[in-house]
Design an enzyme around this catalytic site. Structure first.
Site, PDB file in Angstrom:
ATOM      1  CB  CYS A 288      -3.834 -94.661  26.491  1.00 22.01           C
ATOM      2  SG  CYS A 288      -5.124 -93.651  27.248  1.00 22.01           S
TER       3      CYS A 288
ATOM      4  N   GLY B  77      -2.437 -91.186  21.342  1.00 18.93           N
ATOM      5  CA  GLY B  77      -2.905 -90.230  22.328  1.00 18.93           C
ATOM      6  C   GLY B  77      -2.113 -88.951  22.266  1.00 18.93           C
TER       7      GLY B  77
ATOM      8  CG  ASN C  60      -4.534 -98.773  25.870  1.00 18.20           C
ATOM      9  OD1 ASN C  60      -5.512 -98.035  25.691  1.00 18.20           O
ATOM     10  ND2 ASN C  60      -4.098 -99.613  24.950  1.00 18.20           N
ATOM     11  N   GLY C  61      -7.068 -98.396  28.276  1.00 20.24           N
ATOM     12  CA  GLY C  61      -8.351 -99.102  28.269  1.00 20.24           C
ATOM     13  C   GLY C  61      -9.367 -98.377  29.110  1.00 20.24           C
TER      14      GLY C  61
ATOM     15  CE1 TYR D 186      -9.391 -92.657  13.407  1.00 18.29           C
ATOM     16  CE2 TYR D 186      -9.748 -93.503  15.614  1.00 18.29           C
ATOM     17  CZ  TYR D 186      -9.491 -92.450  14.763  1.00 18.29           C
ATOM     18  OH  TYR D 186      -9.333 -91.212  15.271  1.00 18.29           O
TER      19      TYR D 186
END
Ligand code: NAG
Ligand code: NAG
Ligand code: NAG
Length: 520
Positions: free
Chosen positions: A2, A31, A105-106, A262
């Protein structure tokens, strides 16, 4: 995976929302599933808007105008653990103690244990499947332990310490404490990225911004910035005073290598490492290895799969001394348009996004370079398209090594068994893809491309569990099983919704908690 963002403006009469909106656009790649903003002013009331969809769809001008206050946080959600129901858009909110809003985030890996603890020991109700709601409630319950009517920085750091001791996994978080200020923290292994920057105003005051990637900070003139360290917390109180604290000792400094392969934007610098430079290095290393293969003389042209792999492919071509050609053109505007039921059969989603130019493929042996190969469905279609466009031999190179294991820290790749390299050799993968040969980056080479050894910063190890199956935080088998169950459930949901006519009806933006007038 995210994106998160936090902003504290020194001017208490200013609004943080417009800049949070702008900043969210810089993080949209992290996201596209859902997004949201919560703002607050010195008096502590929260204003919130969140929902399913892209930033521009959810955070319209009119809705933004309701988000008042000089403090705020934003979140962009990529579907990970938990389903993609609209109710799970972030930031999440709990009213007790003090009023807390948080974006995460995670991924946590000991969710079962946390759920049990929250239910049986501290009696907190969890209303979604999201592990971020667990994290927020753990923080709330730890902060509650201070048992004060008004907390101070030490109490907040103490609560974070409690959280660090209970929560295992990857987490970079930003939050608001009503009437108090903004806080942010990063897991003790630094798996997910987090940076903080300051911007000096003309009259000597300072604004602060916290973000997942450095691009946002640069774009908004927060030119003095640094990475939040693993296990470090930061609090900016409403009078604009910042305090950093290493809350628990750093367990390791092992960022997720996938950010570089990526996920992150090429123009970001994460943990002192330029994403763009690592992608160039990945191309050079690939070329080095390809030079030792007997296919090297056969390659006529190097072609990237747009967009992520372009930097890697270009450097690979330069090192191989072969022409670089844009054989695939991306249809930028295809976005997340809905697919009519009968349309799906005719055109694959890859073909809707990419178009192959015959002039660049016909009668050539091509080396196609992509960032990674996950399920193999996309790669297979790409190889197909290359052949249809007249390619003779198709060699397929991946900037990342073979992905053979789950990604458990917030990049929802696929179930292990759905990975094309699962229990397959390179030759077998090539066969599945229909390629003449598949060339994977070696893991030690990839690490060489990313690692940094400088005077004031040395990062030589990374979270590489997708390639090795060894995860930095360890993981229970029950968690992997849970992940697979959630994925199966999500898949069922998306098939169901695709089958009904209102498939892509968006969850209404949940504008809310108190947002009347301009009471800050
Ligand atoms: C700085 O300027 C802003 C307006 O830009 C003002 O609201 C604020 O009170 C000023 N702060 C100080 C310390 O002068
Ligand atoms: C919490 O604080 C209240 C009021 O200060 C006090 O009466 C109570 O004993 C405290 N509880 C605990 C568990 O410390
Ligand atoms: C903010 O923190 C500073 C330093 O810790 C403190 O002096 C100040 O009183 C705090 N402001 C508020 C409103 O809590």
């Amino acid at each position: 995976m995210c994106g998160i963002l936090g902003l504290c403006l020194a001017d208490q009469t200013a609004n943080a929302a417009p800049e949070l909106f702008e900043g969210s656009l810089f993080l949209q790649h992290r996201g596209q599933d859902a997004c949201g903003i919560t703002t607050s002013g010195p008096k502590g009331r929260f204003y919130q808007c969140k929902g399913n969809g892209m930033v521009r769809e959810v955070l319209t001008k009119e809705r933004l105008s309701n988000l008042v206050g000089n403090l705020g946080i934003a979140h962009l959600r990529y579907p990970t653990a938990g389903s993609s129901a609209g109710s799970e858009a972030q930031p999440f909110y709990v009213n007790s103690p003090y009023g807390i809003s948080m974006g995460h985030n995670g991924n946590l890996v000991n969710t079962k244990q946390l759920r049990k603890y929250l239910d049986e020991d501290v009696h907190r109700h969890i209303n979604t499947d999201s592990d971020s709601e667990l994290l927020l409630n753990i923080f709330a319950s730890e902060l509650q332990k201070s048992n004060k009517s008004r907390v101070n920085n030490d109490d907040i750091f103490e609560a974070l310490k409690g959280l660090y001791n209970i929560c295992r996994g990857a987490y970079a978080c930003v939050g608001l404490l009503a009437g108090y200020g903004l806080f942010a923290f990063r897991d003790p292994n630094g798996i997910r990225p987090l940076l903080i920057g300051e911007r000096h105003n003309q009259n000597g005051t300072t604004d602060y911004m916290v973000a997942s990637e450095s691009v946002v900070l640069k774009a908004h003139n927060f030119n003095k910035f640094r990475d939040v360290l693993p296990g470090e917390g930061v609090i900016i109180n409403k009078s604009g005073t910042v305090e950093f604290k290493q809350v628990v000792p750093l367990k390791s400094y092992t960022p997720d290598i996938f950010e570089y392969v990526y996920f992150a934007r090429p123009d970001s610098v994460l943990d002192g490492i330029s994403v763009y430079r690592t992608r160039l290095a990945m191309g050079a290393k690939l070329a080095e290895n390809i030079k030792n293969l007997d296919i090297v003389d056969q390659i006529d042209v190097v072609i990237p799969v747009p967009d992520t792999s372009r930097n890697t492919a270009l450097e690979c071509a330069v090192e191989l001394n072969k022409p670089f050609r844009e054989g695939f053109v991306k249809n930028t505007y295809v976005g997340r348009t809905f697919i009519m039921p009968d349309q799906k059969k005719r055109v694959s989603s890859v073909r809707r996004k990419l178009n192959a130019m015959e002039s660049e493929f016909a009668n050539r042996n091509v080396l196609i370079v992509d960032d990674s190969i996950v399920r193999g469905t996309t790669s297979k279609e790409i190889v197909n398209m290359a052949r249809e466009a007249g390619a003779k031999k198709v060699f397929f190179a991946s900037a990342a090594p073979a992905i053979r294991y789950n990604h458990i820290y917030g990049i929802d790749l696929a179930d292990t068994k759905a990975l094309v390299a699962y229990e397959r050799t390179e030759e077998e993968v090539a066969k599945v893809l229909g390629a003449d040969q598949v060339i994977y980056q070696k893991l030690e080479d990839l690490i060489d491309c990313v690692k940094i050894e400088e005077k004031d910063r040395t990062i030589t190890h990374f979270e590489v569990g997708v390639f090795t199956g060894n995860y930095i935080t360890g993981v229970e088998d029950s968690y992997l099983q849970e992940l697979e169950e959630v994925r199966a459930q999500n898949q069922k949901l998306s098939i169901q919704s695709a089958a009904t006519s209102d498939a892509n009806a968006k969850a209404e933006a949940d504008i809310g908690i108190y947002n009347m007038g301009d009471y800050k």
